[in-house]
Design an enzyme around this catalytic site. Structure first.
Site, PDB file in Angstrom:
ATOM      1  N   SER A   1     -70.142  24.985  -2.028  1.00  0.00           N
ATOM      2  CA  SER A   1     -69.499  25.481  -3.247  1.00  0.00           C
ATOM      3  C   SER A   1     -70.069  24.797  -4.492  1.00  0.00           C
ATOM      4  CB  SER A   1     -67.990  25.274  -3.125  1.00  0.00           C
ATOM      5  OG  SER A   1     -67.324  25.792  -4.214  1.00  0.00           O
TER       6      SER A   1
ATOM      7  N   ASP B   1     -67.754  36.209  -0.577  1.00  0.00           N
ATOM      8  CA  ASP B   1     -67.033  35.400   0.411  1.00  0.00           C
ATOM      9  C   ASP B   1     -65.640  35.069  -0.088  1.00  0.00           C
ATOM     10  OD1 ASP B   1     -67.376  33.479  -1.479  1.00  0.00           O
ATOM     11  OD2 ASP B   1     -68.421  32.058  -0.202  1.00  0.00           O
TER      12      ASP B   1
ATOM     13  N   HIS C   1     -64.812  31.648   1.910  1.00  0.00           N
ATOM     14  CA  HIS C   1     -65.492  30.571   1.207  1.00  0.00           C
ATOM     15  C   HIS C   1     -65.342  29.207   1.892  1.00  0.00           C
ATOM     16  CE1 HIS C   1     -67.539  28.923  -2.179  1.00  0.00           C
ATOM     17  NE2 HIS C   1     -66.545  28.136  -2.495  1.00  0.00           N
TER      18      HIS C   1
END
Lengths: 686, 687
Positions: free
Chosen positions: A260, A588, A641
């Site tokens: 991320s 995602d 995610h």
């Protein structure tokens, strides 16, 4: 005498009731001997008492005792079950657990080779208190963020105060020191039972990794990247850790696995470490080539996330909007004086790091009023393709027809924020254009600060007139958004300007790009000179992801509320891209495919100006499949995610690379989405 | 009708009781009485009915229900209290304590912060043996689900759940002293490694909190956690721990503006850091290659807390029979319980088997032999009277007490030099009277009864009865012969141990053999680094009786048991005697005798000696033990006990001042309560 004895007993048992008779009871023995007449009277009293008692007793038994009985019963059963559960052999309790990839690969003969560095993303890292105000007594070195979050409920305002940063400097407020939790525990579990890195760590351990060749580069994710170095020397520590692991593991290069926001943090690090000392780490130009084998970005947010915009703009995202649609009035009600969203906004706006996630590259990347790289994406099709793969063939004709139909009104993803559903769909010629610069210069006289209480968002400083003007511009693209945010949150953006940049470089050799604020933007930096390095983009696809928003002004004009909100009533007709005021694309759940994949698919592919040494890039996409049953938990084939960190295929890829494989050996690109086609449409000079 | 009948019945009885004349008069009265009686009976009936009803009710509330009710009650009350506790403001306990004991002294951190002290030098903690946490990285089937859970430290829940599995995972390989195949247990890293040993039992936590008060945080503090089970050099071979410590200290110094680090080792950590200082300056293949000025560049001070520089006698009894004072006391109180084989527990045997695989315990075998620890007839501590300590508080009487004390000691002094003696008479006898039969060449008998001993295997089973008897017949062991004894009873362990540790005294420190790493943790066989500006502190508690020598006996049954045990029946004549439950005690901090903790700083390294060629300044800081005044104080703020001293306010203050920049002179130099200087004088060590 027997009666007297009984009486005494009674008095003994119930001294309170007898207190009125207490005098008598002491006297009676003597009197009785002389005069028996009193005896009966006592007897009468006694009988009455007993009657009273007999009435009272069952009641008492029923009320309290039944409660106790039930609780006791429940507890005992619970303990018994718990005991039985613990007694069961471990293999019996679970269902047939699929073999973890680590165990399989170990049998294949893979062993730990390259040291692994994990770089956590935003929000997932734990934060603990080192110095606080009196209200945070007893929380020394306890987690404020991550873990069980009990303090939110116990002392919410205190908690918010400690998590906020200083509004001017973006560093600690005076008297408060909140620091990142170090070590693997920093982000293995976010909350009890909610894994982030734990599954990956466990699988790495199976092929022989342990503390000495596995490192979690925890940093304070609230700060801007350069500030983590200034305040905590986090970048220096990471550099020293990587060098140490390189040396103590037989001079094997390091595999870095950022997740991320960690992706752009590590991008920043790559530039920082090779820059000369006052601003950088002074590692010299060969540092990355010498120390890093591969960077395996999981769910990379290279080009930003549209979610951040709505977050900064109105502290909401899909989830909040959804809740609002379901239960209108709950979130907005001020009955309890909660003002949750306002508090969230105030705190999160002090976090510089959020700004690093704003869409980068402006209209070239994210599309303008009329155009976007994702146009033509069929949300319905996407869903069908992913949910029911078997139906694909049957419906292919159908969807082709649909696609033809849609050509007329592509979703205009380029308009990241539009006011009103109509404005999001109209052709650009019909939209009123109003230069944002104009109204940003209008006076921002502070409006009625007094009734706004302690919650202070920058909206309170804006006059109502200027707030009114924001919706007049109807639609904002990635470029005008920056102006908009400058307008609604000037202080935050001023801090951000010093640390982040969101443009595209014309000439990368311009000396201004030596400044650290460009380092985390892949469109304004060159990759290091490390031809042997590999960059992977590992991203999940197949989940609708927020891309643009339909806004409306808040109904109430009170000073305490955020003046804009997502128009959750705006729903799409049939294609389903618009839901609850949010337009979706493939991704995602947090990061759209475009942001995650573009750099690896095109921006850095081959020898480009962003990648002068021709570092090999690979796009590895993982198709989302929801968990088949509840027992599977968050799924082993998830593409979401965070849940993707438990994806078996992804773990296998990471393990293979860590054990020495190259990108070509694990199969090069695997692509499910339209990323290549989308990238083609982006007209970026390479 | 009823009434009438009854009256008749009563009337028939009446005449026999009273006169016929008074019948009429009394009849009325009687009637009334009768009525009352009737009512009485009725009421009685009513009562019985009620009782019956009650019984019926109780019948419904059967035993199970009452149990449930009881549990429910307790649970509810518990939850209620818990709720109250949680709702209670955090400052409440402190408030209560202050109300009872009067205002608490400020925490040293708070106090010094008011004085204006701020964080200056980075601080490195080196935890000791046992206190560091260990976690599982790879295990056998039985340890499923324990991945990255603490096996050592924390709640020790697994010890109860699966004890054998736990012992198996905590043991090391008997030959190599490294991981057994398929098991990887690794130290926990970071400050959490040793801040609390078990929940609520602090080790470093108090010190960390106080350092944080004056501005320290993660970036200026570092816990040099290492696997305390394996030998010092193996921590580098297996985990590269020494390299990590080196790199981390360099990083700390670099990121804190070149301020040198203050090192705070505790217990065995002191030896570990001694090893580190030699390692880091030694050339690369065996050492860290930091160059000969690494220490002077990076270290400001080494503040050893309770450092057992010359070893601890406790380690001997631990290795010899897996006992220490605590176990001996338990055995004295409940004889037979620990030895009970009824449950097939064999606890001690398991403990012994496990702890004998830990090389690190051998680093604490008394070093320096008879020269330091005393021979058959003398010991540096002779003349020590434990009762003196108690009266020392009344300062004026010291002289008097000393006189009487010396008189007593002349009559029956403890022969501390005899670390292990078989039988109390032997321990007290004159050396000429003891006839020692050499055990070294004794033939070890055939393997006794291995079949009955099942899974527990200690090296004693290989010794045979003859060997055991030979050991007992040697009667007395001093620090020098202890080594031979251990070689005899545990050859495998000592074979591993002698490759990593050495216990002698160097004659010539320049001898090239002393370049080997096995000498690095022995202060009597190494030179301190060349760092004249460095400071070495020895900080330890005094005033607690500490194990020094033991009286042993043969175990009654010699088959599956450890054949020797402490003779708990051996007691001194009066209460003030040093001998208690088979253990001779001297002054110390409950684990480390003063001699071991203080000698190097008091004499061995004082000034420019051959062990300290660059003249590093040394300071002794002793902390007199004062037990906590009441229960509310917990483990006390003036404790001198080995671990509890980490919460001693005076010690914390010293550390904070040094960390904030003060030197040993600023602190006030030496601070001595014990006789350490007198004892050091008696030790004839060429310097």
């Amino acid at each position: 005498m027997a009666s007297i004895l009984r009486f005494r007993k009674l008095c003994y048992v119930e001294p309170v009731k007898c207190s009125s008779l207490g005098f008598e009871s002491f006297e009676t023995p003597k009197i009785e001997k002389k005069d028996e007449g009193i005896g009966p009277s006592i007897e009468n009293v006694l009988q009455k008492q007993e009657k009273k008692k007999s009435k009272r007793q069952p009641k008492e038994w029923r009320c309290v005792d039944y409660c106790c009985w039930t609780i006791g019963y429940v507890c005992t059963t619970w303990w018994l079950l718990l005991f039985l559960y613990h007694c069961l052999p471990v293999t019996l309790t679970g269902f047939q657990v699929p073999e973890p990839p680590g165990a399989r690969l170990k049998r294949e003969g893979l062993t730990a080779l390259h040291p692994v560095v994990l770089v956590p993303g935003i929000v997932t890292g734990g934060l603990e208190l080192w110095e606080g105000r009196p209200c945070a007594d007893g929380l020394f070195r306890k987690r404020l963020w991550g873990g069980s979050f009990t303090e939110i409920f116990k002392r919410p305002l205190c908690w918010l105060e400690h998590l906020s940063l200083h509004n001017e400097t973006g560093l600690d407020p005076p008297g408060i020191r909140v620091r990142a939790v170090p070590g693997l525990v920093a982000a293995d579990y976010f909350a009890p039972g909610y894994f982030v890195w734990a599954v990956l760590i466990e699988n790495l351990a199976r092929i022989g990794y342990e503390g000495k060749n596995l490192h979690m580069a925890a940093y304070d994710w609230r700060l801007s990247f350069q500030n983590t170095e200034i305040r905590d020397q986090a970048l220096s520590r990471l550099k020293s850790k990587i060098e140490l692991m390189f040396e103590t593991n037989g001079y094997k290069k390091v595999v870095v696995v950022p997740h991320s926001m960690g992706v752009i943090y590590f991008l920043h690090f790559l530039k920082w470490v090779e820059s000369p000392p006052p601003m950088g780490g002074g590692g010299g130009p060969g540092w990355c080539a010498k120390h890093i084998k591969a960077v395996m970005n999981i769910g990379p947010a290279f080009l930003g996330v549209p979610k951040t915009v709505s977050n900064i703009f109105s502290a909401e995202s899909k989830d909040v909007a959804f809740v609002r649609a379901m239960a209108p009035g709950v979130l907005d009600s001020e009955m309890l004086g909660l003002q949750t969203l306002e508090h969230v906004m105030r705190v999160s706006r002090t976090w510089d790091s959020i700004i690093s996630l704003m869409p980068k590259g402006g209209e070239t990347i994210w599309g303008n009023m009329d155009w976007s790289p994702e146009e033509g994406y069929d949300c319905d099709l996407a869903r069908k393709r992913y949910m029911k793969p078997s139906l694909n063939d049957k419906k292919s004709n159908n969807s082709d027809g649909k696609r033809g139909f849609h050509i007329e009104d592509y979703v205009k993803y380029g308009r990241i924020i539009s006011f009103g559903k109509a404005a999001s769909q109209l052709p650009s010629s019909q939209l009123p254009t109003l230069g944002l610069k104009e109204f940003s210069s209008t006076s921002t006289s502070s409006s009625s600060n007094s009734p706004c209480g302690e919650v202070w968002t920058e909206y309170d400083e804006m006059s109502r007139d200027s707030i009114q003007k924001v919706p007049e511009n109807k639609a904002y693209t990635a470029r005008t958004l920056v102006d908009l945010l400058h307008f609604v949150a000037p202080k935050m953006m001023r801090r951000a300007e010093a640390h982040f940049s969101h443009g595209i470089a014309e000439n990368l050799d311009d000396p201004k790009y030596a400044h650290y604020k460009y380092w985390s933007n892949p469109l304004e930096t060159k990759l290091p000179d490390a031809p042997d390095m590999e960059i992977y983009c590992l991203c999940g696809v197949g989940i609708p992801t927020e891309r643009s928003y339909v806004y409306k002004p808040s109904p109430s004009d009170r000073c305490k509320s955020i003046p804009f909100r997502i128009d959750s009533s705006a729903d799409g007709s049939d294609n389903g891209c618009l839901k609850g005021g949010v337009y979706f694309v493939d991704g995602d759940e947090s990061v759209p495919v475009l942001s995650a994949g573009f750099m690896c698919a095109k921006g850095w592919r081959g020898r480009t100006r962003f990648n002068p040494s021709g570092i090999a890039t690979y796009v590895r996409e993982y198709q989302h499949k929801p968990p088949a049953s509840l027992l599977e938990g968050r799924g082993i084939e998830s593409g979401a995610h965070v849940d993707i960190m438990g994806n078996v295929a992804l773990i296998e890829d990471v393990l293979r690379v860590a054990a020495g494989a190259t990108g070509a050996e694990i199969g090069g690109d695997t692509i499910y989405s339209d990323i290549i086609r989308m990238s083609e449409r982006i007209n970026l000079q390479l | 009708m009823n009434l009438v009948r009854r009256r008749k019945a009563s009337e028939t009885e009446k005449p026999s009781v009273s006169d016929s004349k008074t019948t009429n008069e009394g009849g009325e009265e009687e009637e009334e009485e009768e009525d009352d009686d009737d009512k009485n009976k009725k009421s009685k009936k009513a009562v019985t009915k009620k009782k019956k009803r009650k019984v019926e009710e109780k019948g419904k509330w059967s035993c199970v229900d009452s149990c449930c009710w009881f549990i429910g009650c307790i649970c509810t009350i518990w939850w209620f209290l818990l709720l109250l506790y949680n709702a209670m403001p955090a400052s409440f306990p402190q408030y209560v304590t202050e109300a009872i004991t009067g205002p608490l002294p400020d925490h040293p951190g708070v106090k010094l912060r008011k004085e204006g002290l701020t964080a200056k030098h980075p601080v490195v903690f080196v935890p000791g043996i046992v206190t560091g946490g260990l976690e599982l990285w790879e295990g056998h089937q039985c340890a499923d689900g324990l991945f990255r859970k603490r096996l050592w430290g924390g709640t020790f829940g697994e010890v109860y759940k699966r004890p054998l599995c736990w012992v198996e995972h905590m043991s090391l390989d008997n030959e190599t002293g490294m991981d057994p195949p398929g098991i990887r247990v690794r130290p926990v890293t970071g400050l959490v490694a040793a801040d609390y040993f078990a929940p609520g039992y602090f080790v470093w936590a108090v010190l960390i909190a106080n350092l944080a008060h004056i501005g320290y945080e993660e970036k200026t503090m570092y816990m040099a956690a290492y696997d305390w089970r394996i030998s010092f050099e193996n921590t580098e071979v297996r985990d590269q721990t020494l390299s990590r410590i080196k790199s981390n200290i360099e990083l700390l110094v670099a990121t804190n503006g070149g301020k040198k680090a203050v090192i705070i080792p505790h217990s065995m950590g002191a030896l570990y850091f001694l090893h580190f200082m030699k390692w880091v300056e030694a050339p690369a293949p065996m050492g860290g290659g930091g160059g000969s000025d690494w220490c002077s560049k990076h270290i400001k001070a080494v503040m050893n807390i309770g450092g057992p520089f010359l070893g601890v006698p406790k380690a001997v009894s631990g290795l010899f029979s897996a006992e220490a004072k605590d176990i001996a006391v338990a055995r004295a109180i409940a004889p037979g319980f620990l030895d009970n084989d009824l449950f097939r527990l064999q606890t001690l045997q398991h403990v012994m088997r496990m702890s004998r695989t830990w090389d690190s315990t051998m680093s604490m075998i008394p070093k320096g032999g008879d020269i330091i620890w005393g021979g058959l007839d003398w010991s540096p501590e002779e003349g020590y009277v434990p009762s003196k300590k108690r009266q020392r508080n009344n300062g004026t009487q010291i002289a008097e007490q000393n006189e009487t004390g010396s008189q007593v000691s002349q009559t029956k002094r403890g022969n501390y030099g005899r670390i292990i003696s078989f039988g109390k008479d032997v321990a007290e006898a004159d050396s000429s009277e003891i006839e020692m039969i050499d055990f070294r060449d004794a033939v070890k008998g055939s393997n006794v009864a291995n079949t009955t001993c099942r899974d527990v295997w200690t090296e004693y089973h290989d010794m045979g009865i003859e060997g055991i008897r030979a050991v007992a017949e040697y009667k007395v062991y001093t620090a020098g012969s202890i080594l031979d004894l251990l070689y005899f009873v545990a050859p495998k362990m000592m074979a591993r141990g002698s490759a990593h540790f050495s216990y002698g005294i160097a004659d010539d420190l320049d001898d090239p053999k002393y370049k080997h790493y096995k000498y690095w943790s022995n202060p009597l066989e190494t030179k301190l680094p060349n760092a004249p500006e460095m400071e070495i502190y020895s900080m330890y508690g005094v005033g607690i009786p500490t194990e020094r020598a033991y009286i042993y006996k043969l175990s009654p049954s010699a088959e599956c048991y450890i054949p020797f045990q402490i003779d708990t029946s051996a007691k001194g004549e009066n209460e003030d005697s040093c001998l208690k439950d088979g253990v001779y005690a001297v002054d110390g901090d409950e684990t480390v005798p003063v001699l071991s903790a203080g000698f190097m700083c008091a004499k061995g390294w004082r000034g420019k000696t051959r062990f300290n060629p660059s003249g590093i300044r040394t300071y002794i800081r002793e902390y007199d033990h004062a037990p906590p005044a009441n229960l509310l104080e917990g483990r006390g703020t003036q404790s001198g006990a080995h671990v509890d001293i980490m919460g001693n306010f005076a010690l914390i203050e010293d550390i904070l001042r040094v960390a904030a920049g003060a030197t040993g002179e600023d602190l006030g130099g030496d601070r001595v309560y014990s006789d350490i200087f007198k004892w050091s004088e008696k030790i004839k060590l060429p310097l």
